[in-house]
Motif scaffolding. Sequence first.
Motif, PDB file in Angstrom:
ATOM      1  N   MET A   1       5.333 -36.542 -19.151  1.00 42.77           N
ATOM      2  CA  MET A   1       5.668 -37.422 -20.796  1.00 42.77           C
ATOM      3  C   MET A   1       6.725 -37.561 -20.886  1.00 42.77           C
ATOM      4  O   MET A   1       8.064 -37.778 -21.171  1.00 42.77           O
ATOM      5  N   THR A   2       6.861 -38.927 -21.791  1.00 41.16           N
ATOM      6  CA  THR A   2       7.941 -39.884 -22.089  1.00 41.16           C
ATOM      7  C   THR A   2       8.355 -39.315 -23.718  1.00 41.16           C
ATOM      8  O   THR A   2       7.231 -39.594 -24.860  1.00 41.16           O
ATOM      9  N   TYR A   3       9.533 -38.973 -24.017  1.00 37.89           N
ATOM     10  CA  TYR A   3       9.877 -38.707 -25.360  1.00 37.89           C
ATOM     11  C   TYR A   3      10.710 -40.090 -25.717  1.00 37.89           C
ATOM     12  O   TYR A   3      11.968 -40.474 -24.948  1.00 37.89           O
ATOM     13  N   ASN A   4      10.752 -41.004 -27.049  1.00 35.70           N
ATOM     14  CA  ASN A   4      11.884 -40.856 -27.881  1.00 35.70           C
ATOM     15  C   ASN A   4      13.263 -40.721 -29.758  1.00 35.70           C
ATOM     16  O   ASN A   4      12.132 -39.603 -29.872  1.00 35.70           O
ATOM     17  N   ILE A   5      13.930 -40.448 -28.516  1.00 33.15           N
ATOM     18  CA  ILE A   5      15.109 -39.560 -29.535  1.00 33.15           C
ATOM     19  C   ILE A   5      16.192 -40.971 -29.667  1.00 33.15           C
ATOM     20  O   ILE A   5      16.291 -41.648 -30.133  1.00 33.15           O
ATOM     21  N   TYR A   6      15.758 -40.601 -31.124  1.00 30.78           N
ATOM     22  CA  TYR A   6      17.145 -41.614 -32.524  1.00 30.78           C
ATOM     23  C   TYR A   6      17.689 -40.593 -33.101  1.00 30.78           C
ATOM     24  O   TYR A   6      17.805 -39.676 -33.776  1.00 30.78           O
ATOM     25  N   ILE A   7      18.860 -41.602 -32.956  1.00 32.17           N
ATOM     26  CA  ILE A   7      19.978 -40.563 -33.542  1.00 32.17           C
ATOM     27  C   ILE A   7      20.830 -41.612 -34.265  1.00 32.17           C
ATOM     28  O   ILE A   7      21.186 -43.053 -34.152  1.00 32.17           O
ATOM     29  N   SER A   8      21.490 -41.420 -34.995  1.00 33.16           N
ATOM     30  CA  SER A   8      22.290 -42.206 -36.391  1.00 33.16           C
ATOM     31  C   SER A   8      23.310 -42.414 -35.961  1.00 33.16           C
ATOM     32  O   SER A   8      24.071 -40.761 -35.847  1.00 33.16           O
ATOM     33  N   PHE A   9      24.569 -42.569 -36.344  1.00 35.14           N
ATOM     34  CA  PHE A   9      25.638 -43.010 -36.235  1.00 35.14           C
ATOM     35  C   PHE A   9      26.380 -44.083 -36.988  1.00 35.14           C
ATOM     36  O   PHE A   9      26.905 -45.312 -37.140  1.00 35.14           O
ATOM     37  N   PRO A  10      26.465 -43.337 -38.188  1.00 35.33           N
ATOM     38  CA  PRO A  10      27.121 -43.989 -39.502  1.00 35.33           C
ATOM     39  C   PRO A  10      28.726 -44.727 -39.532  1.00 35.33           C
ATOM     40  O   PRO A  10      28.920 -45.974 -39.642  1.00 35.33           O
ATOM     41  N   LYS A  11      29.519 -44.046 -38.356  1.00 36.14           N
ATOM     42  CA  LYS A  11      30.823 -44.940 -38.433  1.00 36.14           C
ATOM     43  C   LYS A  11      30.146 -46.090 -37.546  1.00 36.14           C
ATOM     44  O   LYS A  11      31.397 -46.960 -37.277  1.00 36.14           O
ATOM     45  N   GLU A  12      28.916 -45.915 -36.417  1.00 31.58           N
ATOM     46  CA  GLU A  12      28.870 -47.980 -35.358  1.00 31.58           C
ATOM     47  C   GLU A  12      27.774 -48.082 -36.234  1.00 31.58           C
ATOM     48  O   GLU A  12      28.195 -49.504 -36.023  1.00 31.58           O
ATOM     49  N   ASN A  13      27.818 -48.282 -37.632  1.00 27.51           N
ATOM     50  CA  ASN A  13      26.204 -48.911 -38.156  1.00 27.51           C
ATOM     51  C   ASN A  13      25.430 -48.797 -37.601  1.00 27.51           C
ATOM     52  O   ASN A  13      24.744 -49.876 -37.832  1.00 27.51           O
ATOM     53  N   LYS A  14      24.974 -47.668 -36.878  1.00 28.60           N
ATOM     54  CA  LYS A  14      23.353 -47.595 -35.627  1.00 28.60           C
ATOM     55  C   LYS A  14      22.920 -46.767 -35.703  1.00 28.60           C
ATOM     56  O   LYS A  14      23.143 -46.109 -35.632  1.00 28.60           O
ATOM     57  N   ILE A  15      21.603 -47.304 -35.101  1.00 31.29           N
ATOM     58  CA  ILE A  15      20.512 -45.743 -34.428  1.00 31.29           C
ATOM     59  C   ILE A  15      20.336 -46.546 -33.253  1.00 31.29           C
ATOM     60  O   ILE A  15      20.589 -47.597 -32.845  1.00 31.29           O
ATOM     61  N   LYS A  16      20.439 -45.430 -32.506  1.00 30.37           N
ATOM     62  CA  LYS A  16      20.807 -45.834 -31.238  1.00 30.37           C
ATOM     63  C   LYS A  16      19.027 -44.813 -30.407  1.00 30.37           C
ATOM     64  O   LYS A  16      18.666 -43.503 -30.874  1.00 30.37           O
ATOM     65  N   ASN A  17      18.523 -45.572 -29.920  1.00 32.22           N
ATOM     66  CA  ASN A  17      17.394 -44.968 -29.677  1.00 32.22           C
ATOM     67  C   ASN A  17      17.740 -44.847 -27.769  1.00 32.22           C
ATOM     68  O   ASN A  17      17.851 -45.040 -26.925  1.00 32.22           O
ATOM     69  N   PHE A  18      17.319 -43.582 -27.735  1.00 28.10           N
ATOM     70  CA  PHE A  18      17.097 -42.567 -26.453  1.00 28.10           C
ATOM     71  C   PHE A  18      15.605 -42.366 -25.427  1.00 28.10           C
ATOM     72  O   PHE A  18      15.478 -42.272 -26.118  1.00 28.10           O
ATOM     73  N   ILE A  19      15.444 -43.148 -24.223  1.00 28.89           N
ATOM     74  CA  ILE A  19      14.449 -42.190 -23.482  1.00 28.89           C
ATOM     75  C   ILE A  19      14.464 -40.696 -22.763  1.00 28.89           C
ATOM     76  O   ILE A  19      15.460 -41.117 -22.326  1.00 28.89           O
ATOM     77  N   LEU A  20      13.564 -40.334 -22.572  1.00 28.23           N
ATOM     78  CA  LEU A  20      14.233 -39.016 -21.842  1.00 28.23           C
ATOM     79  C   LEU A  20      12.353 -38.747 -21.745  1.00 28.23           C
ATOM     80  O   LEU A  20      11.741 -39.371 -21.912  1.00 28.23           O
ATOM     81  N   THR A  21      12.412 -38.422 -20.191  1.00 29.68           N
ATOM     82  CA  THR A  21      11.198 -38.664 -19.426  1.00 29.68           C
ATOM     83  C   THR A  21      11.452 -37.814 -18.531  1.00 29.68           C
ATOM     84  O   THR A  21      11.935 -36.722 -19.112  1.00 29.68           O
ATOM     85  N   LYS A  22       9.928 -37.400 -18.404  1.00 28.94           N
ATOM     86  CA  LYS A  22       9.364 -36.026 -17.350  1.00 28.94           C
ATOM     87  C   LYS A  22       9.679 -35.851 -16.538  1.00 28.94           C
ATOM     88  O   LYS A  22      10.700 -34.505 -16.610  1.00 28.94           O
ATOM     89  N   LYS A  23      10.999 -36.374 -16.331  1.00 27.29           N
ATOM     90  CA  LYS A  23      12.337 -35.909 -14.827  1.00 27.29           C
ATOM     91  C   LYS A  23      13.432 -35.881 -15.311  1.00 27.29           C
ATOM     92  O   LYS A  23      14.569 -35.800 -14.508  1.00 27.29           O
ATOM     93  N   ASN A  24      13.172 -35.864 -16.942  1.00 25.35           N
ATOM     94  CA  ASN A  24      14.587 -35.569 -17.410  1.00 25.35           C
ATOM     95  C   ASN A  24      15.948 -36.630 -17.228  1.00 25.35           C
ATOM     96  O   ASN A  24      16.972 -36.365 -16.700  1.00 25.35           O
ATOM     97  N   ASN A  25      15.281 -37.886 -17.253  1.00 24.20           N
ATOM     98  CA  ASN A  25      16.084 -39.228 -16.741  1.00 24.20           C
ATOM     99  C   ASN A  25      15.850 -39.615 -18.583  1.00 24.20           C
ATOM    100  O   ASN A  25      14.845 -39.103 -18.965  1.00 24.20           O
ATOM    101  N   PHE A  26      17.434 -40.023 -18.313  1.00 21.79           N
ATOM    102  CA  PHE A  26      17.831 -39.730 -20.110  1.00 21.79           C
ATOM    103  C   PHE A  26      18.658 -41.619 -19.775  1.00 21.79           C
ATOM    104  O   PHE A  26      19.960 -41.840 -19.097  1.00 21.79           O
ATOM    105  N   PHE A  27      17.913 -42.064 -20.715  1.00 22.48           N
ATOM    106  CA  PHE A  27      18.788 -43.283 -20.938  1.00 22.48           C
ATOM    107  C   PHE A  27      18.578 -44.144 -22.620  1.00 22.48           C
ATOM    108  O   PHE A  27      18.179 -44.182 -22.512  1.00 22.48           O
TER     109      PHE A  27
END
Length: 334
Positions: free
Chosen positions: A1-27
Motif C-alpha cells: 500500500m502506498t500513501y501520499n502525505i501532504y504537508i503545508s509549510f506556511p513560512k516556506e509558502n509550500k505544500i510538500k508531497n511525500f510518498i510512504l511505501t508499503k515497506k515504510n520507505n519515505f521520500f
Amino acid sequence: MTYNIYISFPKENKIKNFILTKKNNFFLQQSLKISGSIQPLLICKKNKLLYTGIRPFSKILTCKILSSGRLKIIKELSILGNSNHLSINLKKKLLFSSSYSGNCLSVITLNKLGIPQENIQTYFNINGCHYSTSCSNNKLLISSALLSDEIYFFNIKKKTIYKNKNIKKIVCNKKSGPRHMSIYENKKYKFLYVLNEINGTIDVWNFKHFYTKKKMFHIQNIKITNIKKKNFWSSDIHITPCNNYLYATDRSSHTITLFKINKKKGYLKILKIYNTETQPRSFCIDEDGKLLIIVGEKSKYISIYKISKKTGFLNIINRFLIGKNALWVTINKK
C-alpha cells in the motif's frame, strides 16, 4: 500500500508531497511553491482534489491530485477572511471556510467536479471561528467560536446556511476556548466531542434529540493530559473510522492522548498519553484506521504510528526529516 502525505509549510509558502511505501520507505515527491502562506489542507477523494487556504490574500486554492499524487493548481478563489479550517458537504455541493482572524464563516459553492465557484455567503461575528463540520444527514453544520467560548449550529440548505431558530448556540465553560471537533454518530447515537484549546479539556455533548426536541445535553468534561499545567495549548482531535478510539493533541506538553469511546453513552476514558513531536499542531488518521501521522510546528520531523485495532495503542513505525515549521498534514491512499 502506498500513501501520499501532504504537508503545508506556511513560512516556506509550500505544500510538500511525500510518498510512504508499503515497506515504510519515505521520500519527497513534490515541493509546490505558492504565492502566499499555506494554511489548512482538505482532500476531496471523490473528485481527486486538494483545497487549501492562503494568507494573507484570503483565497482558496484548488489543486488537482494527479495519478502520481503530484498536485496541479487549477483554481484560485477570493473569500472573506483568512481560512483556518476547511470542510466540505458534497451532497449540498458546499465548501465551508472558518476564519479565526476574520471572526467569520464563509460558504462557497462547488460545481459537479468539486471546483469552488463563488463565495455566496459569509456569517460574521463568530468570535474566533476556528472549525466547522457537517453531520451525516448533511443538514446540520456545527461551528466553534474559540474566543467567545461558544458553539454555533446552522441549518444547511442547497445553496445557503442559516442559524438554527431554536438553538442558535451553546455556551461552553468560560475561557475554555472550543477549537476543533469530532463527531461520532449512527442511527441510534449522536455525540459531539469538542477540544478546548485554553483549558486542555474535551467537552462531550449528546445531540441525539437535537432534531426532535432541539436540545443538546452536556455529559462530560475530561482533561486531555494528567500533567499539571496552568497554560494549555490544545490543538487537534480525531476519531478512528471504527469509532472506538479518539486522539487529541496538546502543543504545550508535546503530547497526544488516546481515549476509549463508550459507544452507547459517549463517555471518554483515557487509555494512554504519548510524548510526540514538539508543538504538535496537526495530525491525521488514514481512511482504514491503520496509521496516525503527526507533525510539529517546532519539529523538523514527522512521526508515523501504527494503530492497534484491539487497543488503539500507538506503535511508532518511524520518524522522518521533513523540514521546519510544518503546520497541517493530511493523507491519501493510492
